[in-house]
Scaffold this motif. Structure first.
Motif, PDB file in Angstrom:
ATOM      1  N   PRO A   4       0.816  -1.206   0.000  1.00 33.67           N
ATOM      2  CA  PRO A   4       0.000   0.000   0.000  1.00 33.67           C
ATOM      3  C   PRO A   4       0.855   1.262   0.000  1.00 33.67           C
ATOM      4  CG  PRO A   4       0.195  -0.827   2.226  1.00 33.67           C
ATOM      5  CD  PRO A   4       0.930  -1.802   1.340  1.00 33.67           C
ATOM      6  N   LYS A   5       0.230   2.374  -0.307  1.00 37.77           N
ATOM      7  CA  LYS A   5       0.869   3.676  -0.205  1.00 37.77           C
ATOM      8  C   LYS A   5       0.964   4.038   1.272  1.00 37.77           C
ATOM      9  CE  LYS A   5       0.772   4.061  -4.618  1.00 37.77           C
ATOM     10  NZ  LYS A   5       1.931   3.599  -5.299  1.00 37.77           N
ATOM     11  N   ASP A   6       2.031   4.737   1.644  1.00 41.67           N
ATOM     12  CA  ASP A   6       2.214   5.114   3.040  1.00 41.67           C
ATOM     13  C   ASP A   6       1.147   6.120   3.469  1.00 41.67           C
ATOM     14  OD1 ASP A   6       3.473   5.010   5.536  1.00 41.67           O
ATOM     15  OD2 ASP A   6       4.732   6.743   5.066  1.00 41.67           O
ATOM     16  N   ARG A   7       0.684   5.960   4.686  1.00 39.91           N
ATOM     17  CA  ARG A   7      -0.306   6.834   5.327  1.00 39.91           C
ATOM     18  C   ARG A   7      -1.618   6.864   4.533  1.00 39.91           C
ATOM     19  NH1 ARG A   7       1.689   9.338   9.616  1.00 39.91           N
ATOM     20  NH2 ARG A   7       0.427  11.204   9.516  1.00 39.91           N
ATOM     21  N   SER A   8      -2.054   5.653   4.151  1.00 42.74           N
ATOM     22  CA  SER A   8      -3.316   5.491   3.440  1.00 42.74           C
ATOM     23  C   SER A   8      -4.433   5.192   4.426  1.00 42.74           C
ATOM     24  CB  SER A   8      -3.231   4.324   2.451  1.00 42.74           C
ATOM     25  OG  SER A   8      -2.333   4.618   1.423  1.00 42.74           O
ATOM     26  N   GLU A  71       2.292   2.820   6.819  1.00 44.35           N
ATOM     27  CA  GLU A  71       1.195   2.884   7.777  1.00 44.35           C
ATOM     28  C   GLU A  71      -0.111   2.972   7.014  1.00 44.35           C
ATOM     29  OE1 GLU A  71       2.785   4.981  11.793  1.00 44.35           O
ATOM     30  OE2 GLU A  71       2.218   6.329  10.170  1.00 44.35           O
ATOM     31  N   VAL A  72      -1.082   2.177   7.450  1.00 46.04           N
ATOM     32  CA  VAL A  72      -2.404   2.160   6.828  1.00 46.04           C
ATOM     33  C   VAL A  72      -3.431   2.244   7.944  1.00 46.04           C
ATOM     34  CG1 VAL A  72      -4.023   0.817   5.437  1.00 46.04           C
ATOM     35  CG2 VAL A  72      -1.585   0.770   4.892  1.00 46.04           C
ATOM     36  N   PHE A  73      -4.380   3.137   7.787  1.00 45.71           N
ATOM     37  CA  PHE A  73      -5.437   3.312   8.777  1.00 45.71           C
ATOM     38  C   PHE A  73      -6.709   2.651   8.279  1.00 45.71           C
ATOM     39  CE2 PHE A  73      -9.099   5.532  10.528  1.00 45.71           C
ATOM     40  CZ  PHE A  73      -8.821   5.494  11.885  1.00 45.71           C
ATOM     41  N   LEU A  86      -4.525   9.794   3.947  1.00 45.94           N
ATOM     42  CA  LEU A  86      -5.421  10.110   2.843  1.00 45.94           C
ATOM     43  C   LEU A  86      -6.099   8.844   2.341  1.00 45.94           C
ATOM     44  CD1 LEU A  86      -3.046  12.487   0.876  1.00 45.94           C
ATOM     45  CD2 LEU A  86      -5.005  13.146   2.264  1.00 45.94           C
ATOM     46  N   PRO A  87      -7.315   8.975   1.813  1.00 44.65           N
ATOM     47  CA  PRO A  87      -8.004   7.800   1.275  1.00 44.65           C
ATOM     48  C   PRO A  87      -7.195   7.175   0.145  1.00 44.65           C
ATOM     49  CG  PRO A  87      -9.487   9.683   1.374  1.00 44.65           C
ATOM     50  CD  PRO A  87      -8.109  10.186   1.689  1.00 44.65           C
TER      51      PRO A  87
END
Length: 158
Positions: A4-8, A71-73, A86-87
């Motif tokens: 995934p992209k960081d801080r997604s 990091e993924v939320f 960000l989404p």
């Protein structure tokens, strides 16, 4: 790691993780989230590609493959992402399989850009005064013909 992209910020608890390393390389994998932490390994194939799926927990999930950290939320019940997350609008793994755009060796099929993109996407000029075939329009010829320079085919942030 490509995805995934960081801080997604995502809304589904299953996430495809994929990227590249050296052919046949074994990479360490670590996942930390509110439920705890797990460690393991993933093996790159002969072309140096790896992929695996993980299950996310609500909140921040930290994923490490080799030396790369992301990091993924996962939005839980009423939870909002921390500032800077960000989404992530998934393209690969969402509505298509990797083989829709890639050959088994990872190369882009269909002649590359823009042909591979135009198999599914129609493109319209943002300039309302331009009414000709978009592929003949100068902006498209200069930048649009290289879709991947501005648009990440694996996931977009907007």
């Amino acid at each position: 790691m490509v995805m995934p992209k960081d801080r997604s910020a995502v809304t589904t608890d299953r996430l495809l993780v994929f990227g590249k390393g050296d052919p046949s390389q074994s990479l360490t994998v670590g996942i930390e989230n509110p439920a705890g932490s797990q460690k393991g390994a993933v093996q790159c194939d002969g072309a140096g590609q790896f992929k695996f799926q993980i299950r996310l927990e609500g909140g921040v999930n930290r994923i490490q493959v080799g030396d790369v950290r992301r990091e993924v939320f996962l939005k839980g019940a009423g939870g909002q992402p921390p500032p800077g997350f960000l989404p992530l609008y998934l393209h690969a793994g969402g509505n298509q399989k990797c083989t829709s755009c890639h050959a088994p060796d990872g190369q882009v099929v269909g002649g590359g850009y823009p042909d591979v993109c135009l198999q599914c996407h129609s493109i319209e000029a943002a300039n309302p005064r331009y009414r000709g075939p978009l592929t003949k329009e100068r902006h498209f010829q200069v930048s649009g013909s290289q879709c991947g320079k501005c648009h990440d085919p694996h996931g977009e942030r907007d």
